[in-house]
Design an enzyme around this catalytic site. Sequence first.
Site, PDB file in Angstrom:
ATOM      1  N   ARG A   1       6.652 -14.666   4.216  1.00  0.00           N
ATOM      2  CA  ARG A   1       6.138 -15.458   5.341  1.00  0.00           C
ATOM      3  C   ARG A   1       4.769 -14.890   5.729  1.00  0.00           C
ATOM      4  O   ARG A   1       4.579 -13.661   5.744  1.00  0.00           O
ATOM      5  CB  ARG A   1       7.072 -15.387   6.561  1.00  0.00           C
ATOM      6  CG  ARG A   1       8.302 -16.271   6.459  1.00  0.00           C
ATOM      7  CD  ARG A   1       7.988 -17.774   6.503  1.00  0.00           C
ATOM      8  NE  ARG A   1       9.198 -18.583   6.415  1.00  0.00           N
ATOM      9  CZ  ARG A   1       9.711 -19.070   5.295  1.00  0.00           C
ATOM     10  NH1 ARG A   1       9.107 -18.847   4.129  1.00  0.00           N
ATOM     11  NH2 ARG A   1      10.795 -19.819   5.312  1.00  0.00           N
TER      12      ARG A   1
ATOM     13  N   ASP B   1       1.401 -16.504  -1.227  1.00  0.00           N
ATOM     14  CA  ASP B   1       1.928 -17.866  -1.336  1.00  0.00           C
ATOM     15  C   ASP B   1       2.174 -18.424   0.066  1.00  0.00           C
ATOM     16  O   ASP B   1       2.550 -19.581   0.214  1.00  0.00           O
ATOM     17  CB  ASP B   1       3.251 -17.826  -2.126  1.00  0.00           C
ATOM     18  CG  ASP B   1       3.822 -19.215  -2.369  1.00  0.00           C
ATOM     19  OD1 ASP B   1       3.075 -20.070  -2.886  1.00  0.00           O
ATOM     20  OD2 ASP B   1       5.005 -19.456  -2.026  1.00  0.00           O
TER      21      ASP B   1
ATOM     22  N   GLU C   1      -0.609 -21.387   7.966  1.00  0.00           N
ATOM     23  CA  GLU C   1      -0.417 -22.397   6.918  1.00  0.00           C
ATOM     24  C   GLU C   1       0.040 -23.754   7.440  1.00  0.00           C
ATOM     25  O   GLU C   1      -0.183 -24.777   6.788  1.00  0.00           O
ATOM     26  CB  GLU C   1       0.574 -21.900   5.852  1.00  0.00           C
ATOM     27  CG  GLU C   1       2.017 -21.780   6.319  1.00  0.00           C
ATOM     28  CD  GLU C   1       2.972 -21.408   5.193  1.00  0.00           C
ATOM     29  OE1 GLU C   1       2.723 -20.395   4.521  1.00  0.00           O
ATOM     30  OE2 GLU C   1       3.967 -22.129   4.999  1.00  0.00           O
TER      31      GLU C   1
ATOM     32  N   HIS D   1       2.423 -22.175  -0.722  1.00  0.00           N
ATOM     33  CA  HIS D   1       3.878 -22.130  -0.488  1.00  0.00           C
ATOM     34  C   HIS D   1       4.633 -22.903  -1.579  1.00  0.00           C
ATOM     35  O   HIS D   1       5.416 -23.811  -1.297  1.00  0.00           O
ATOM     36  CB  HIS D   1       4.207 -22.701   0.907  1.00  0.00           C
ATOM     37  CG  HIS D   1       5.436 -22.075   1.504  1.00  0.00           C
ATOM     38  ND1 HIS D   1       5.507 -21.598   2.784  1.00  0.00           N
ATOM     39  CD2 HIS D   1       6.669 -21.822   0.974  1.00  0.00           C
ATOM     40  CE1 HIS D   1       6.706 -21.106   3.021  1.00  0.00           C
ATOM     41  NE2 HIS D   1       7.437 -21.223   1.926  1.00  0.00           N
TER      42      HIS D   1
END
Length: 332
Positions: A234, A258, A263, A295
């Site tokens: 996260r 990622d 985000e 993600h």
Amino acid sequence: MKITFFSTQPYDKEFFTQYNDSFGFELDFFEMQLNTHTANLISNTDAVCVFVNDRVDADVINILAQKKVKVIALRCAGFNNVNLEIAKTMNIKVCRVPAYSPQAVAEHAVAMILTLNRKTHKAYNRVREQNFSLNGLLGFDLYGKTVGVIGTGNIGQVFCKIMLGFGCKVLAFDIIANKELEAAGVSFLPLLELLKQSDIISLHCPLNDQTRHIINSDTILQMKKGVMLINTSRGGLIDTKAVIAALKMKYISNLGIDVYEQEEHLFFRDLSETIIEDDTIQRLTSFPNVLVTAHQAFFTEEALTQITLTTLGSVQELLSSNNLKNRFALLI
Ligand code: NAD
């Protein structure tokens, strides 16, 4: 029985529609994220199905309760975006998909390490332009390197085993040591020791009050100079500004993320024709030694199938019996 989906992407619609045949739910798909405005669009629905960037806070849960929603189903593992206490007060059940394909996420973390190290993304572009030079593509052997893993749950343990397979020395930090991993050769150490010894650090713990900004300017100073940092967990685990400062000082040699703190304003949409206001992501993507993916670590055929079947099964079970057999899937 009706399920209303938020943050729907074409692949969500495809998988949920395909597997719904044996469940027979009425499915309603919204592309927008769930928030106080969009929650008001719900009508006569038994369950809402949300993803990682839907904010299921107290205000949203109040609206869901007024609309008589009985279940909030997260089609993901992490649940840091849901106020569980309020959901409990409002008597709304909350479930998630605790383990769909830990391999998908662990393998993506490995893909990030290999890409950053061997620079295959740059080599691909070079060769397509008839540039066959190797200058600037120098990597290192993973064999014999020390890899530190923070969080050895479903994903972390798969990642540990893959890195052992590469011949790495694997160190781990978790609030609970994993005996099976210890037997396989993983050493559990205090966080500071792991930070000091690791050539590569990969984050696999959840985001909560204890782990928020676990990577910050203080913890970065404990790391080996030239460390590679990977985050597929996260965004909030990393203080992004501190990491940018460490990249500028060459303290961190490579960063693979990622997930990103902000985000929710960017990921899962095509913003290629948009002026991005977020200077932090623009700074990050300007570094030659930073790899950002949006993600996508979970994004495999196997994972999507499992996410779909588990979510539909959990909603069916909760609506019919108000309980779930899988205690890891039931949050409230
Ligand atoms: P998990 O619950 O199986 O494992 C988490 C581990 O972290 C546990 O072993 C737990 O003891 C440990 N942990 C908890 N608090 C800790 C702390 N303060 N310090 C150190 N360790 C701590 O979860 P998982 O399925 O392995 O997933 C891990 C995380 O990966 C999820 O929380 C989610 O945020 C993220 N994730 C990302 C993607 C993606 O597509 N990028 C997909 C799935 C999951």
